[in-house]
Design an enzyme around this catalytic site. Structure first.
Site, PDB file in Angstrom:
ATOM      1  CG  ASP A  89       5.547  10.988   3.244  1.00  0.00           C
ATOM      2  OD1 ASP A  89       4.201  10.610   3.853  1.00  0.00           O
ATOM      3  OD2 ASP A  89       6.275  10.797   2.591  1.00  0.00           O
ATOM      4  CE  LYS A 151      10.043   9.342   1.015  1.00  0.00           C
ATOM      5  NZ  LYS A 151       8.864  10.644   2.733  1.00  0.00           N
ATOM      6  CE  LYS A 181       7.139   8.921  -0.848  1.00  0.00           C
ATOM      7  NZ  LYS A 181       6.761  10.075   0.460  1.00  0.00           N
TER       8      LYS A 181
END
Length: 215
Positions: A89, A151, A181
């Site tokens: 991430d 995300k 996400k």
């Protein structure tokens, strides 16, 4: 209502507090296994994780500001994958998005994607700090650079975390081609269900137990 199992299957059970210890990570892993979630997400210094079992291991790079030289961010990703991360991430350079330097932003993401090899890259765009137009373009550039997910948030930015509006906009932009996400500030089952309803395919949660027990 979304089923408990359906929600557990898309949770990244997360521990990114700066004061976290190896013992805290061990406890996170044990809890994740007990809860039956998909993945854990920990700081890169905590890799490799001891006995993750079937859990997907995710980590973060350029965290939490994103204001890291691209070559450093890429090197951090490469090291994380070597240390056992299956998912990375990464935080964008948020200032690049605000300034409109989306070519630079795309190059930054591409560097991490290439350094991550077969690992899935999730691009944290810090949606609460961006305009709708900047969110859309950041998502487009993430897709162009080869990311697997976009995300919402680190959970550390003062502007806030995930919102249903941002998740919906991100899903609308990437369609079914990328995952979305939602993370940051999701603390109730109702909030989790709302994020799923508007398009989240993964949830980043630190309070996974209380949310799952409410379903």
């Amino acid at each position: 209502m979304t089923s408990r199992t359906d929600v557990a299957n898309i949770i990244d059970h997360t521990l990114l507090k700066p004061e976290a210890t190896p013992a805290d990570v061990d406890a996170l892993v044990a809890e994740a296994k007990e809860l039956g979630v998909l993945a854990i997400c920990v700081s890169p210094s905590m890799l490799p994780v001891t006995d993750p079992g079937e859990l997907v291991v995710a980590t973060v790079v350029g965290f939490p500001s994103g204001q890291v030289k691209p070559e450093i961010k890429a090197a951090e990703a490469k090291q994380a994958v070597a240390d056992g991360a299956a998912e990375v991430d990464m935080v964008i350079n948020i200032g690049q998005a605000v300034a409109g330097d989306f070519d630079g932003l795309e190059a930054d993401i591409r560097g991490v994607v290439e350094a991550s090899g077969d690992a899935v890259v999730k691009v944290i765009i810090e949606s609460a700090a961006l305009t709708d137009e900047q969110i859309v373009e950041a998502c487009r550039r993430s897709e162009a650079a080869g990311a697997g997910f976009v995300k919402t948030s680190t959970g550390f930015h003062p502007a806030g975390g995930a919102s249903a509006h941002a998740v919906s906009l991100m899903r609308e932009t990437v369609g079914d081609r990328l995952g979305v996400k939602a993370s940051g500030g999701i603390r109730t089952a109702e909030a989790a269900e709302e994020m799923i309803a508007v398009g989240a395919s993964r949830l980043g949660l630190s309070g996974s137990r209380s949310i799952l027990e409410s379903l």
